[in-house]
Design a protein around this motif. Structure first.
Motif, PDB file in Angstrom:
ATOM      1  N   GLY A  70       0.814  -1.204   0.000  1.00 51.42           N
ATOM      2  CA  GLY A  70       0.000   0.000   0.000  1.00 51.42           C
ATOM      3  C   GLY A  70       0.849   1.255   0.000  1.00 51.42           C
ATOM      4  N   MET A  71       2.034   1.164  -0.594  1.00 52.75           N
ATOM      5  CA  MET A  71       2.977   2.270  -0.596  1.00 52.75           C
ATOM      6  C   MET A  71       3.342   2.660  -2.020  1.00 52.75           C
ATOM      7  SD  MET A  71       5.619   1.080   2.413  1.00 52.75           S
ATOM      8  CE  MET A  71       5.013   0.513   4.004  1.00 52.75           C
ATOM      9  N   THR A  72       4.149   3.700  -2.113  1.00 50.42           N
ATOM     10  CA  THR A  72       4.771   4.081  -3.377  1.00 50.42           C
ATOM     11  C   THR A  72       6.284   4.038  -3.179  1.00 50.42           C
ATOM     12  OG1 THR A  72       5.002   6.453  -2.943  1.00 50.42           O
ATOM     13  CG2 THR A  72       2.858   5.673  -3.772  1.00 50.42           C
ATOM     14  N   LYS A  73       6.995   4.179  -4.257  1.00 49.38           N
ATOM     15  CA  LYS A  73       8.463   4.153  -4.179  1.00 49.38           C
ATOM     16  C   LYS A  73       9.002   5.238  -3.258  1.00 49.38           C
ATOM     17  CE  LYS A  73       8.821   7.023  -8.356  1.00 49.38           C
ATOM     18  NZ  LYS A  73       9.286   8.235  -7.657  1.00 49.38           N
ATOM     19  N   ASP A  74       8.244   6.322  -3.095  1.00 46.22           N
ATOM     20  CA  ASP A  74       8.702   7.436  -2.268  1.00 46.22           C
ATOM     21  C   ASP A  74       8.643   7.120  -0.777  1.00 46.22           C
ATOM     22  OD1 ASP A  74       9.139   9.039  -4.542  1.00 46.22           O
ATOM     23  OD2 ASP A  74       7.011   9.581  -4.602  1.00 46.22           O
ATOM     24  N   LEU A 101      13.651   2.106 -10.345  1.00 44.37           N
ATOM     25  CA  LEU A 101      12.377   2.474  -9.733  1.00 44.37           C
ATOM     26  C   LEU A 101      12.224   3.989  -9.603  1.00 44.37           C
ATOM     27  CD1 LEU A 101      11.866  -0.230  -6.953  1.00 44.37           C
ATOM     28  CD2 LEU A 101      11.275  -0.302  -9.383  1.00 44.37           C
ATOM     29  N   ASP A 102      13.224   4.730 -10.109  1.00 54.23           N
ATOM     30  CA  ASP A 102      13.192   6.192 -10.073  1.00 54.23           C
ATOM     31  C   ASP A 102      12.938   6.688  -8.645  1.00 54.23           C
ATOM     32  OD1 ASP A 102      13.335   8.778 -11.071  1.00 54.23           O
ATOM     33  OD2 ASP A 102      11.176   8.864 -11.504  1.00 54.23           O
ATOM     34  N   MET A 103      13.716   6.162  -7.711  1.00 53.67           N
ATOM     35  CA  MET A 103      13.561   6.496  -6.308  1.00 53.67           C
ATOM     36  C   MET A 103      14.440   7.688  -5.938  1.00 53.67           C
ATOM     37  SD  MET A 103      13.710   2.569  -4.937  1.00 53.67           S
ATOM     38  CE  MET A 103      13.169   2.861  -3.263  1.00 53.67           C
ATOM     39  N   ASP A 104      14.156   8.260  -4.782  1.00 54.64           N
ATOM     40  CA  ASP A 104      15.012   9.302  -4.240  1.00 54.64           C
ATOM     41  C   ASP A 104      16.394   8.701  -3.977  1.00 54.64           C
ATOM     42  OD1 ASP A 104      15.834  11.714  -3.285  1.00 54.64           O
ATOM     43  OD2 ASP A 104      14.730  11.616  -1.393  1.00 54.64           O
ATOM     44  N   GLN A 127      17.607  -4.859  11.865  1.00 48.21           N
ATOM     45  CA  GLN A 127      18.436  -4.069  12.788  1.00 48.21           C
ATOM     46  C   GLN A 127      18.349  -2.575  12.486  1.00 48.21           C
ATOM     47  OE1 GLN A 127      19.639  -5.783  15.381  1.00 48.21           O
ATOM     48  NE2 GLN A 127      18.665  -7.498  14.305  1.00 48.21           N
ATOM     49  N   PHE A 128      18.326  -2.216  11.201  1.00 49.99           N
ATOM     50  CA  PHE A 128      18.191  -0.803  10.834  1.00 49.99           C
ATOM     51  C   PHE A 128      16.879  -0.223  11.354  1.00 49.99           C
ATOM     52  CE2 PHE A 128      21.340  -1.338   7.209  1.00 49.99           C
ATOM     53  CZ  PHE A 128      22.218  -0.374   7.674  1.00 49.99           C
ATOM     54  N   ILE A 129      15.821  -1.012  11.274  1.00 53.47           N
ATOM     55  CA  ILE A 129      14.520  -0.528  11.730  1.00 53.47           C
ATOM     56  C   ILE A 129      14.451  -0.484  13.253  1.00 53.47           C
ATOM     57  CG2 ILE A 129      12.074  -1.144  11.860  1.00 53.47           C
ATOM     58  CD1 ILE A 129      12.243  -1.912   8.906  1.00 53.47           C
ATOM     59  N   LYS A 130      14.995  -1.506  13.896  1.00 53.08           N
ATOM     60  CA  LYS A 130      14.968  -1.548  15.366  1.00 53.08           C
ATOM     61  C   LYS A 130      15.673  -0.337  15.987  1.00 53.08           C
ATOM     62  CE  LYS A 130      14.369  -6.337  16.887  1.00 53.08           C
ATOM     63  NZ  LYS A 130      13.717  -6.940  15.757  1.00 53.08           N
ATOM     64  N   THR A 131      16.713   0.146  15.338  1.00 49.35           N
ATOM     65  CA  THR A 131      17.442   1.297  15.878  1.00 49.35           C
ATOM     66  C   THR A 131      16.754   2.622  15.560  1.00 49.35           C
ATOM     67  OG1 THR A 131      18.805   1.520  13.879  1.00 49.35           O
ATOM     68  CG2 THR A 131      19.650   0.097  15.649  1.00 49.35           C
ATOM     69  N   GLY A 132      15.708   2.576  14.732  1.00 48.63           N
ATOM     70  CA  GLY A 132      14.996   3.787  14.381  1.00 48.63           C
ATOM     71  C   GLY A 132      15.577   4.521  13.188  1.00 48.63           C
ATOM     72  N   MET A 133      16.573   3.934  12.518  1.00 50.79           N
ATOM     73  CA  MET A 133      17.223   4.634  11.410  1.00 50.79           C
ATOM     74  C   MET A 133      16.321   4.735  10.182  1.00 50.79           C
ATOM     75  SD  MET A 133      21.036   3.961   9.917  1.00 50.79           S
ATOM     76  CE  MET A 133      21.787   5.092   8.742  1.00 50.79           C
ATOM     77  N   TYR A 134      15.577   3.638   9.888  1.00 48.74           N
ATOM     78  CA  TYR A 134      14.707   3.638   8.713  1.00 48.74           C
ATOM     79  C   TYR A 134      13.307   3.153   9.074  1.00 48.74           C
ATOM     80  CZ  TYR A 134      19.104   4.075   6.180  1.00 48.74           C
ATOM     81  OH  TYR A 134      20.327   4.510   5.735  1.00 48.74           O
ATOM     82  N   LYS A 135      12.330   3.521   8.223  1.00 48.50           N
ATOM     83  CA  LYS A 135      10.940   3.126   8.440  1.00 48.50           C
ATOM     84  C   LYS A 135      10.501   2.011   7.499  1.00 48.50           C
ATOM     85  CE  LYS A 135       9.031   7.452  10.290  1.00 48.50           C
ATOM     86  NZ  LYS A 135       8.015   8.519  10.065  1.00 48.50           N
ATOM     87  N   ASN A 136      10.853   2.137   6.231  1.00 49.64           N
ATOM     88  CA  ASN A 136      10.429   1.152   5.228  1.00 49.64           C
ATOM     89  C   ASN A 136      11.617   0.759   4.352  1.00 49.64           C
ATOM     90  OD1 ASN A 136       7.473   1.252   5.764  1.00 49.64           O
ATOM     91  ND2 ASN A 136       7.698   3.375   5.075  1.00 49.64           N
ATOM     92  N   ILE A 137      12.004  -0.507   4.447  1.00 49.32           N
ATOM     93  CA  ILE A 137      13.175  -0.990   3.711  1.00 49.32           C
ATOM     94  C   ILE A 137      12.728  -1.990   2.649  1.00 49.32           C
ATOM     95  CG2 ILE A 137      15.362  -2.240   3.888  1.00 49.32           C
ATOM     96  CD1 ILE A 137      15.636  -1.215   6.726  1.00 49.32           C
ATOM     97  N   LEU A 138      13.217  -1.796   1.445  1.00 46.05           N
ATOM     98  CA  LEU A 138      12.964  -2.725   0.348  1.00 46.05           C
ATOM     99  C   LEU A 138      14.055  -3.792   0.373  1.00 46.05           C
ATOM    100  CD1 LEU A 138      11.396  -3.468  -2.240  1.00 46.05           C
ATOM    101  CD2 LEU A 138      12.894  -1.884  -3.477  1.00 46.05           C
ATOM    102  N   VAL A 139      13.656  -5.049   0.592  1.00 49.04           N
ATOM    103  CA  VAL A 139      14.604  -6.166   0.664  1.00 49.04           C
ATOM    104  C   VAL A 139      14.355  -7.088  -0.524  1.00 49.04           C
ATOM    105  CG1 VAL A 139      15.534  -8.034   2.075  1.00 49.04           C
ATOM    106  CG2 VAL A 139      14.551  -6.012   3.186  1.00 49.04           C
TER     107      VAL A 139
END
Length: 334
Positions: A70-74, A101-104, A127-139
């Motif tokens: 339910g997201m966009t690339k942004d 994907l023409d991402m930022d 780990q990146f999310i647990k530390t609060g560094m990122y919200k949505n990671i594309l894996v």
């Protein structure tokens, strides 16, 4: 402290299906020989002459995962790409995804842990999310094996196993510590690196040497000591599953769905028997896709979700073993 959960899944495989009977026309093998040793019936291979690559397949899977989240690339603020078959020696595929994907100008990280690649990538994102560094990671896990295989009788022990394809997920921040990834466990044992390896090309065997070498001097195809790898795989699979369950005070009876890396159906069946898991607790699809290395677990998870085999609240266990040797597990509550 935040937790991370998968909010979107997707996978992509080439249209071109190669059956065991197809392979028997180009090498001394048979459907019976391949199925008996691996459980594989067919695999998807990119057609010769196609412009498809590991990165382009990964981008297609990623678009599906982002849409389903339910997201966009942004909304994506980091990319993790796992593969052993990048489009280039360098740079890695992660930056290509940012462009495709023409991402930022978000960060992009490449994971080179072969069959354990997706487990390592998912754990890293967690780990990146647990530390609060990122919200949505594309894996992403993606592999283009078919163009690098020895498709002769000499190479049949390896070439019949591998397929092409990609899977992706969006890993997102959640405040609910009872949902998402509960724990991850990673290991390696480099002294057995030469038991499953592509030795060349490498900095040791670089362009001048490649141009001047004879074919028998050095192999540019994958090598695998199959028996040795199998014996180690069943031991390490068992250990890392026990580690995940023990860390969360669970037993195998608590598992709603176990998705092993799709290396060999015989390994999966051995582990299923050892942990006394029912057929409905284990998902295998190696029969249809072969071993897609870093893509195998995420393809299987995506397909299982599409079939309704993953429901909210389910305990899902992922585990992998492969070249390096590396192995790992991720336990999550859906």
């Amino acid at each position: 402290m935040y937790n991370s959960k998968i909010t979107g899944l997707g996978f992509y495989v080439p249209d071109n299906i190669v059956t065991n009977d197809d392979l028997s026309k180009i090498m001394e093998t048979s459907d019976e020989w391949i199925q008996e040793r691996t459980g594989i019936k067919q695999r998807h291979w990119i057609k010769e002459g196609s412009d498809e690559t590991s990165a382009s397949m990964g981008a297609k899977a990623a678009k599906i995962a982002i849409e389903r989240a339910g997201m966009t690339k942004d909304d994506i603020d980091f990319i993790i790409f796992a593969t052993l078959s990048p489009d280039f020696y360098f740079p890695g595929c992660g930056v290509q995804i940012q462009d495709m994907l023409d991402m930022d100008t978000v960060g992009a990280l490449d994971i080179r842990n072969q069959c354990s690649g997706f487990v390592y990538a998912l754990s890293t994102g967690d780990q990146f999310i647990k530390t609060g560094m990122y919200k949505n990671i594309l894996v992403i896990g993606s592999e283009y094996h078919s163009n690098g295989l020895d498709k002769t009788t000499r190479g049949r022990g390896v070439s019949v196993i591998f397929g092409d394809g990609a899977g992706a997920c969006v890993l997102s921040r959640t405040d609910d510590n009872k949902k998402g990834i509960l724990s991850s466990h990673l290991h390696s044992q480099g002294k057995f690196a030469d038991k499953l390896i592509v030795e060349s090309p490498s900095i040791k065997h670089w362009v001048p040497e490649i141009l001047n070498s004879k074919e028998e001097d050095v192999s540019y195809f994958p090598y695998m000591d199959g028996t040795f790898v199998f014996k180690n795989a069943v031991v390490r699979f068992s250990e890392v599953i026990m580690e995940a369950l023990g860390n969360n005070n669970m037993t195998s009876a608590d598992i709603d769905l176990f998705i092993p890396h799709q290396a060999n159906l015989r390994i999966s069946q051995f582990i299923q028997q050892k942990f006394q898991l029912r057929d409905d607790q284990v998902y295998n699809n190696i029969m249809d896709y072969g071993n897609t290395t870093a893509a195998s677990i995420i393809i299987a998870l995506s397909e299982a979700w599409e079939k309704g085999k993953v429901k909210e609240g389910d305990i899902v266990l992922l585990a992998a073993f492969g070249s390096g040797f590396t192995w790992g597990s991720v336990l999550m509550r859906w």
